[in-house]
Scaffold this active site. Structure first.
Site, PDB file in Angstrom:
ATOM      1  N   GLU A 178       0.818   1.502  -1.376  1.00  0.00           N
ATOM      2  CA  GLU A 178       1.369   0.163  -1.612  1.00  0.00           C
ATOM      3  C   GLU A 178       2.409  -0.229  -0.573  1.00  0.00           C
ATOM      4  OE1 GLU A 178       3.937   2.901  -4.274  1.00  0.00           O
ATOM      5  OE2 GLU A 178       1.905   2.824  -3.463  1.00  0.00           O
ATOM      6  N   CYS A 187       0.889   8.995  -6.256  1.00  0.00           N
ATOM      7  CA  CYS A 187       1.969   9.974  -6.227  1.00  0.00           C
ATOM      8  C   CYS A 187       1.999  10.767  -7.534  1.00  0.00           C
ATOM      9  CB  CYS A 187       3.305   9.292  -5.923  1.00  0.00           C
ATOM     10  SG  CYS A 187       4.579  10.459  -5.380  1.00  0.00           S
ATOM     11  N   HIS A 226       1.985   6.840  -0.893  1.00  0.00           N
ATOM     12  CA  HIS A 226       2.187   5.515  -1.490  1.00  0.00           C
ATOM     13  C   HIS A 226       1.490   4.453  -0.641  1.00  0.00           C
ATOM     14  CE1 HIS A 226       5.330   6.393  -4.586  1.00  0.00           C
ATOM     15  NE2 HIS A 226       5.493   7.465  -3.831  1.00  0.00           N
TER      16      HIS A 226
END
Length: 563
Positions: free
Chosen positions: A539, A390, A537
């Site tokens: 994750e 990001c 993102h």
């Protein structure tokens, strides 16, 4: 089977691990073949944690449908592989806003609006996952779930949690055996007396009972093993069956908790309380295989996390994604926080020395961004595996513009609105927005990958692994085809396409594009070992049984550095 409801509350102190226990219960019931969902009710007044400081609240997790939520939803998804939505995260702010909006609309027909019954009814509606209705029999949002697990944030006795406790009290009576209350408390060890003390647990349960709720099951958080006599003491004083008093000891890893809970019969106790035959204990082979890998991973790979929030929970999902990818690559990911605010051209070499790879973290605001740019330049020029996420990706883009394209004043319009070279610019649809909360580009968006790129190879390899070893819980990242993915976003600013051809000619390739808006999602420098930035993102999409492809590939390249 009618939907069953499990309420998870906490006492004595906060941060005992209600989220981990809730996720573990979900995993154990899922292993028995039940379809579950887990939701978090937070008593704070904010509509969501999107505008909260990470130092105060930890990371803000984002669901695929674009809801900014508590970090515990990340635990729910990582443990179970379920896809949570905006219906899985509720705050006092959302409850009150809904009730007030309906009052303004005239839905209550002139009645005086009160905490009981109007606020508590709205809490109950959402706990039961029902559609809003003016009738006394609202319809459920879905009848597909066998179990709905509801975690209530905060601690018993907090003023702001009182309406939630009242709602649970009412539901326990209305649902009968279809509802179970699991209460998590703390049993402290007093070193001076060399004793474990159960009195805080007794007081916590007494407070819960004073609210009209008798817990069915107690989970005792402890740093020391509790013998049966102590469990019996707790059971006797708290009116709970001995088999329903389990302990949650400190574990080497949070992923050991479901196995510990299963070994003590937590899931079996829940089923007996509800009146469901217990049956055989599931083997949970994929989970045990993962734990075996974790225990056998002896070699360490050192990863630097370049960010500005020196708090473990601020980058919780990134840390867990690195840990999971390390385990599946048979190593331990040893993570070192590097404060970007303190990075300079003079100390960057010393700070990064010994790191096999660097993650440039996401974030907002001016503070610490120059340090991230310095880290990006050092890693690029020294060919250190680098993963920008990001804002981290945006800093990689800015660094490249300054030091390769020759635009020394290149910047993001977020940091300097007057920059003549706004290589990162605000999205067109964001320019008229004045409110901060919930107004960014949020949730899952498609991304088309360039054939032959490193990212395309990473996702394709992940798809092959999933085909070879399918498990019950699916991956959270979506691979529509070998070259089209779907990932979650949380940002306002984008790569400025005006500069795209210049970047391509100079060696930074735009290898991931959103097909609907032609926005650049991924950049990479193919000439480097592993230098990749993602606007999304990744994750948020990494789970215990399905580590994310980009983290897997990144760790794999980092391991080569340590050989």
């Amino acid at each position: 089977m009618d939907t069953k409801y499990i309420f998870v509350t906490g006492g004595v102190v906060s941060s005992l691990g209600k989220g981990i226990i809730s996720a573990s219960i979900g995993k154990l019931l899922q292993a028995r073949g039940y379809k579950v969902t887990i939701q978090k009710f937070d008593p704070y007044i904010n509509i969501d944690p999107g505008t909260l400081n990470p130092y105060e609240h930890g990371e803000c997790y984002v669901t695929a449908d674009g809801m900014e939520t508590d970090l515990d939803l990340g635990h729910y998804e990582r443990f179970t592989g379920i896809h949570t939505t905006r219906n899985n995260s509720i705050t006092t702010g959302r409850i009150y806003k809904t009730v007030i909006d309906r009052e303004r609309h005239g839905d209550y027909l002139g009645k005086t609006i009160q905490v009981v019954p109007h606020i508590t009814d709205e809490i109950k509606r959402r706990m039961l996952r029902q559609e809003y209705s003016l009738t006394s029999h609202p319809s459920p949002l879905t009848s597909d779930y066998d179990f709905v697990i509801t975690e209530v944030g905060g601690t018993i006795g907090d003023i702001e949690s009182a309406p939630f406790m009242e709602a649970i009290r009412q539901l326990r009576w209305e649902l009968g055996r279809d509802a179970v209350c699991v209460h998590l408390t703390y049993v402290p060890y007093l070193k001076a007396a060399d004793e474990l003390k159960t009195k805080p647990t007794q007081h916590s349960v007494k407070e819960l009972q004073g609210m009209g709720i008798q817990p069915d099951i107690l989970v005792l958080r402890t740093e020391r093993h509790l013998d049966d006599s102590m469990r019996l003491k707790v059971a006797s004083f708290c009116n709970v069956d001995l088999e329903c008093v389990v302990q949650s000891e400190d574990m080497p890893s949070i992923y050991e908790v479901p196995v510990s809970m299963q070994r003590q019969g937590l899931d079996a106790a829940i089923l007996r309380k509800i009146g469901i035959p217990v049956g055989e204990t599931p083997a949970m082979k994929p989970w045990h295989d993962f734990l075996d890998k974790q225990r056998n991973a002896k070699r360490e790979v050192h990863i630097g996390l370049v960010g500005k929030y020196d708090l473990q929970d601020a980058y919780k999902s990134i840390r867990e994604s690195l840990n999971l990818a390390g385990i599946y690559n048979n190593v331990k990911a040893k993570i070192h926080f590097i404060n970007s605010q303190n990075l300079t051209t003079e100390n960057v070499a010393a700070e990064i020395e010994g790191m096999a790879g660097i993650v440039i973290c996401p974030g907002f605001g001016q503070r610490g961004i120059e340090g991230k740019i310095i880290a990006a330049e050092y890693c690029r020029t020294h060919d250190i595996p680098t993963f920008g996420i990001c804002l981290g990706m945006q800093m990689m883009v800015i660094e490249f513009a300054r030091n390769v394209l020759g635009y020394q004043d290149a910047n993001s319009a977020e940091m300097n609105p007057d920059t003549p070279h706004n290589v990162i610019d605000i999205m067109e649809e964001q320019k008229t927005i004045t409110q901060m909360g919930g107004t960014m580009r949020l949730g899952a968006y498609d991304c088309e990958l360039r054939e032959g790129s490193k990212v395309a190879q990473a996702y394709t390899a992940a798809a092959s692994r999933a085909t070879l070893s399918p498990e019950r819980n699916s991956s959270l990242f979506t691979l529509h085809s070998s070259l089209t993915i779907s990932e979650r976003h949380r940002h306002r600013y984008e790569f400025n396409n005006k500069y795209k051809e210049e970047y391509e000619r100079a060696g930074m390739k735009c290898v991931g594009i959103n097909p609907a808006a032609d926005l650049v999602e991924i950049v990479e420098i193919p000439d480097k070992r592993w230098y990749i930035g993602a606007q999304f993102h990744p994750e948020y999409s990494s789970t215990v049984l399905h580590p994310h492809p980009l983290f897997m590939d990144f760790i794999k390249e980092c391991i080569k550095t340590t050989n």
